[in-house]
Write a protein that holds these residues in place. Structure first.
Motif, PDB file in Angstrom:
ATOM      1  N   ILE A  13       9.431  10.636  -0.056  1.00 49.64           N
ATOM      2  CA  ILE A  13       8.491  11.491   0.518  1.00 49.64           C
ATOM      3  C   ILE A  13       8.662  12.733   0.543  1.00 49.64           C
ATOM      4  O   ILE A  13       9.744  13.130   1.312  1.00 49.64           O
ATOM      5  CB  ILE A  13       8.278  10.914   2.180  1.00 49.64           C
ATOM      6  N   GLN A  14       7.967  13.554  -0.286  1.00 55.53           N
ATOM      7  CA  GLN A  14       8.260  15.003  -0.342  1.00 55.53           C
ATOM      8  C   GLN A  14       9.837  15.273  -0.752  1.00 55.53           C
ATOM      9  O   GLN A  14      10.411  16.012   0.000  1.00 55.53           O
ATOM     10  CB  GLN A  14       7.557  15.751   0.677  1.00 55.53           C
ATOM     11  N   ILE A  18      -3.656   5.248   6.129  1.00 60.66           N
ATOM     12  CA  ILE A  18      -2.435   5.479   5.276  1.00 60.66           C
ATOM     13  C   ILE A  18      -2.047   6.677   5.328  1.00 60.66           C
ATOM     14  O   ILE A  18      -0.704   7.136   5.665  1.00 60.66           O
ATOM     15  CB  ILE A  18      -2.695   4.695   3.892  1.00 60.66           C
ATOM     16  N   ASN A  19      -2.729   7.723   4.991  1.00 59.95           N
ATOM     17  CA  ASN A  19      -2.243   9.106   4.706  1.00 59.95           C
ATOM     18  C   ASN A  19      -1.704   9.768   6.241  1.00 59.95           C
ATOM     19  O   ASN A  19      -0.868  10.408   6.024  1.00 59.95           O
ATOM     20  CB  ASN A  19      -3.444   9.873   4.151  1.00 59.95           C
ATOM     21  N   ALA A  20      -2.659   9.445   7.117  1.00 56.92           N
ATOM     22  CA  ALA A  20      -2.230   9.814   8.377  1.00 56.92           C
ATOM     23  C   ALA A  20      -0.577   9.249   8.873  1.00 56.92           C
ATOM     24  O   ALA A  20       0.091   9.862   9.425  1.00 56.92           O
ATOM     25  CB  ALA A  20      -3.300   9.456   9.369  1.00 56.92           C
ATOM     26  N   ASN A  32       1.097  -1.062  -0.031  1.00 57.02           N
ATOM     27  CA  ASN A  32      -0.093  -0.089  -0.077  1.00 57.02           C
ATOM     28  C   ASN A  32       0.848   1.320   0.118  1.00 57.02           C
ATOM     29  O   ASN A  32       0.740   2.294  -0.709  1.00 57.02           O
ATOM     30  CB  ASN A  32      -1.012  -0.080   1.061  1.00 57.02           C
ATOM     31  N   LEU A  90       1.707   8.058   6.686  1.00 58.27           N
ATOM     32  CA  LEU A  90       2.707   8.919   5.870  1.00 58.27           C
ATOM     33  C   LEU A  90       3.013  10.474   6.262  1.00 58.27           C
ATOM     34  O   LEU A  90       4.048  10.813   6.291  1.00 58.27           O
ATOM     35  CB  LEU A  90       2.295   8.981   4.364  1.00 58.27           C
ATOM     36  N   THR A  91       2.038  11.026   6.747  1.00 58.56           N
ATOM     37  CA  THR A  91       2.240  12.441   7.330  1.00 58.56           C
ATOM     38  C   THR A  91       3.030  12.228   8.453  1.00 58.56           C
ATOM     39  O   THR A  91       4.071  13.116   8.895  1.00 58.56           O
ATOM     40  CB  THR A  91       0.886  12.903   7.420  1.00 58.56           C
ATOM     41  N   ASP A 113      -7.363   0.927   2.831  1.00 56.78           N
ATOM     42  CA  ASP A 113      -6.848   2.431   2.691  1.00 56.78           C
ATOM     43  C   ASP A 113      -7.128   3.462   3.597  1.00 56.78           C
ATOM     44  O   ASP A 113      -7.137   4.404   3.495  1.00 56.78           O
ATOM     45  CB  ASP A 113      -6.872   2.882   1.348  1.00 56.78           C
ATOM     46  N   ARG A 114      -7.591   2.926   4.925  1.00 56.16           N
ATOM     47  CA  ARG A 114      -7.639   3.811   5.969  1.00 56.16           C
ATOM     48  C   ARG A 114      -6.795   4.193   6.970  1.00 56.16           C
ATOM     49  O   ARG A 114      -5.945   3.064   7.698  1.00 56.16           O
ATOM     50  CB  ARG A 114      -8.933   3.510   6.894  1.00 56.16           C
TER      51      ARG A 114
END
Length: 455
Positions: free
Chosen positions: A264-265, A363-365, A238, A367-368, A360-361
Motif C-alpha cells: 500500500i503505497q 473499498i477505496n475508503a 477485492n 484502503l485509505t 466495490d463500494r
C-alpha cells in the motif's frame, strides 16, 4: 568460512542475470601486479575510469572491452586496493571472466567479505555494516533516511558521544573524587543524576525510532476475521485484486488461513483471510479457528467483518482474548449492497465502516484508512537521525537502557558511587559491543554471512 585472511577476492556486485552491464569487484592488499597483468595500459591512475581490453590473468587472452577503476588503499571501501570492472552484462561472459580470475588463484569472495574487510580496516563500524545489509535486502523509500544516516555513521557517532560522556563521569568518580564519598558533594551527585536522566530520554527516543524502523522492515499484518459467510473472502479477493479465496454461500468454506502479500503505497502488507469464527464441533474447522486466533494475536490490524453486528463479534473476541484490546480494529459492516454514501467513524483504536465488496463500494475508503493507520505508526520524525536496524543492536541497547535506569535508581537511593562506576563500565561494554569494538568472530561471521556475495 574464515573471513580473517589476506586472499585477493573477487565477486560480481550486480544481480545474477543478463543485463546491459555487470560490475565485478576485486580487493586485496597489493593489486598493482594484477592490475598490469589484466590491462595493456602503461600507467593506471587511481580513482579514474579507464577503457581497457580486459586480459585474462590466467592465459592473457582478451576477455572483454570494459571500464576499469582502480581504488588505491586505504582510500577505498575495503581499505585495501580495489579494482572495479564494468563489463558487458551477459551471464555467460560474467561467468567466463570470474572463472579466468579463479584459475589465476584469485578466490571467489564469501558473502559480505568486502564489507567485513571494510569493518576490519576501520572504514565502517559494525552498525554501519549491518545497515548496508538491511538497505540491500529491505531498502524502502519510507525508511531510507534512517538507514542512510545509520550507514553514514550518525547513529554510531551518537553512541560514541554517549560513551565518551559516560567515560567522563567515571573519571569524575574514580580519579577526581577517588571514591571519597565525603568529597562527592550533593551538587555533584545531582549534576550526575541530571546527566543520566537526559541520557535515559535520548536512549528512549532511539529505541522508539528503532521499533518503528524494525516494524517497517518486517511489514504489516492485517487479518480478516468474522463469522462464516460474512463476506471475508469476497473482501479479501477485492483488496488483492484477484480471486484467491473460494467464495460460495456455503458456511465454513474457508478452513485454513490464506495469505497475500502486496504494497500500500510502497508499504509491505500481508493480508490474511481466516476460517469463520464460530462455535463448531467439526475438528478441522476448530483447528482453522484456533489458527485464526493465533494469526489475530500476531496481527497489527484486525478487520472484523459481519453483515449484522461486527461490534458483537469484537466483544466476543476481546472476552476470549483480552490481550487483543489494544490492537487497531476496523469493524466492517459487510454486504451493504444498497449503500450510497460511505462513512467512516473512528474512536480511539476502533474504526467503523459500511461497505459492499460485491459492488466495490467503500473499498477505496477502507484502503485509505488502512494507509492512515500504517503511516501514523511509522512516522520517522523522531528517528530520522538516529535509529537501530537489527535485533542484535536493539537487544543490546535495551540492555544498556536497563543499566542506565539502574544507575538512576542507585543515585536516587544514595548508594555508594563505586556501584555507579561499575554500572557505567557495564554500559560502556555494551556500547562497544554494538559498535563492534569488542565482538567475537562467531558473531561477526553470523552477521556478514547474511550479506550478498559482492558486498
Amino acid at each position: 568460512m574464515d573471513y580473517n585472511n589476506q586472499d585477493i577476492i573477487i565477486a560480481r556486485a550486480t544481480p545474477i542475470g543478463s543485463a546491459a552491464l555487470a560490475i565485478i569487484r576485486i580487493s586485496g592488499l597489493n593489486l598493482s601486479p594484477l592490475l598490469y597483468r589484466i590491462t595493456s595500459i602503461n600507467k593506471v591512475h587511481p580513482w579514474r575510469v579507464h577503457k581497457v581490453d580486459l586480459k585474462s590473468p590466467h592465459n592473457q587472452n582478451i576477455l572483454d572491452t570494459c571500464l576499469l577503476t582502480f581504488f588505491q588503499g586505504p582510500k577505498s571501501f575495503t581499505g585495501e586496493d580495489m579494482i572495479e570492472l564494468s563489463c558487458h552484462g551477459g551471464e555467460g561472459l560474467v561467468a567466463l571472466i570470474l572463472n579466468h580470475f579463479i584459475k589465476a588463484k584469485i578466490r571467489l569472495a564469501y558473502p559480505g567479505e568486502f564489507s567485513y574487510r571494510a569493518f576490519q580496516n576501520n572504514k565502517i563500524d559494525l552498525m554501519q555494516a549491518e545497515s548496508i545489509a538491511i538497505k540491500i535486502h529491505h531498502g524502502k523509500e519510507y525508511n531510507n533516511i534512517a538507514l542512510q544516516n545509520l550507514e553514514k555513521g550518525a547513529t554510531s557517532n551518537k553512541l560514541s558521544v554517549i560513551k565518551n560522556n559516560i567515560i567522563k563521569i567515571i573519571s569524575i568518580i574514580e580519579h577526581e573524587l577517588d571514591f571519597n564519598e565525603e568529597e562527592i558533594t550533593h551538587l555533584s551527585k545531582q549534576n550526575i543524576l541530571r546527566g543520566f536522566k537526559k541520557l535515559n530520554t535520548e536512549i528512549t527516543q532511539i529505541l522508539r525510532g528503532s521499533f518503528k524502523l524494525e516494524k517497517m522492515n518486517a511489514g504489516y499484518k492485517m487479518v480478516l476475521l468474522g463469522r462464516p459467510n460474512s463476506g471475508k473472502s469476497t473482501l479479501f479477493n477485492n483488496i488483492i485484486g484477484t480471486n484467491r479465496a473460494i467464495v460460495t454461500d456455503i458456511k465454513g468454506t474457508t478452513r485454513d488461513v490464506l495469505e497475500a502479500h502486496f504494497n500500500i503505497q510502497n508499504i509491505p502488507v500481508t493480508l490474511y483471510d481466516t476460517a469463520g469464527y464460530r462455535t463448531t464441533k467439526d475438528k478441522i474447522e476448530k483447528l482453522g479457528i484456533e489458527k485464526t486466533l493465533d494469526i489475530a494475536s500476531q496481527a497489527n490490524i484486525i478487520m472484523v467483518v459481519d453483515e449484522k453486528s461486527p461490534t458483537t463479534i469484537l466483544n466476543r473476541l476481546i472476552k476470549r482474548l483480552p490481550k487483543l484490546k489494544n490492537k487497531e480494529f476496523i469493524l466492517i459492516h459487510s454486504k451493504q449492497d444498497s449503500l450510497k454514501k460511505v462513512k467512516i467513524e473512528t474512536k480511539d483504536n476502533v474504526c467503523k465502516i459500511k461497505l459492499s465488496a460485491q459492488n466495490d463500494r467503500g473499498i477505496n475508503a477502507l484502503l485509505t484508512h488502512l494507509l492512515t493507520i500504517i503511516e501514523k505508526t511509522v512516522v520517522l520524525n523522531d528517528c530520522d537521525n538516529v535509529a537501530l536496524c537489527t535485533v542484535r543492536q536493539i537487544d543490546l541497547l535495551n540492555r544498556g537502557h536497563a543499566v542506565i535506569k539502574e544507575i538512576i535508581v542507585t543515585l536516587n537511593d544514595g548508594l555508594d558511587m563505586d556501584v555507579v562506576a561499575s554500572l557505567c563500565r557495564e554500559f560502556i561494554g555494551i556500547i562497544e559491543e554494538m559498535l563492534g569494538e569488542i565482538t567475537s568472530n562467531e558473531i561477526l561471521n553470523n552477521i556478514f554471512k547474511g550479506f550478498c556475495v559482492g558486498k
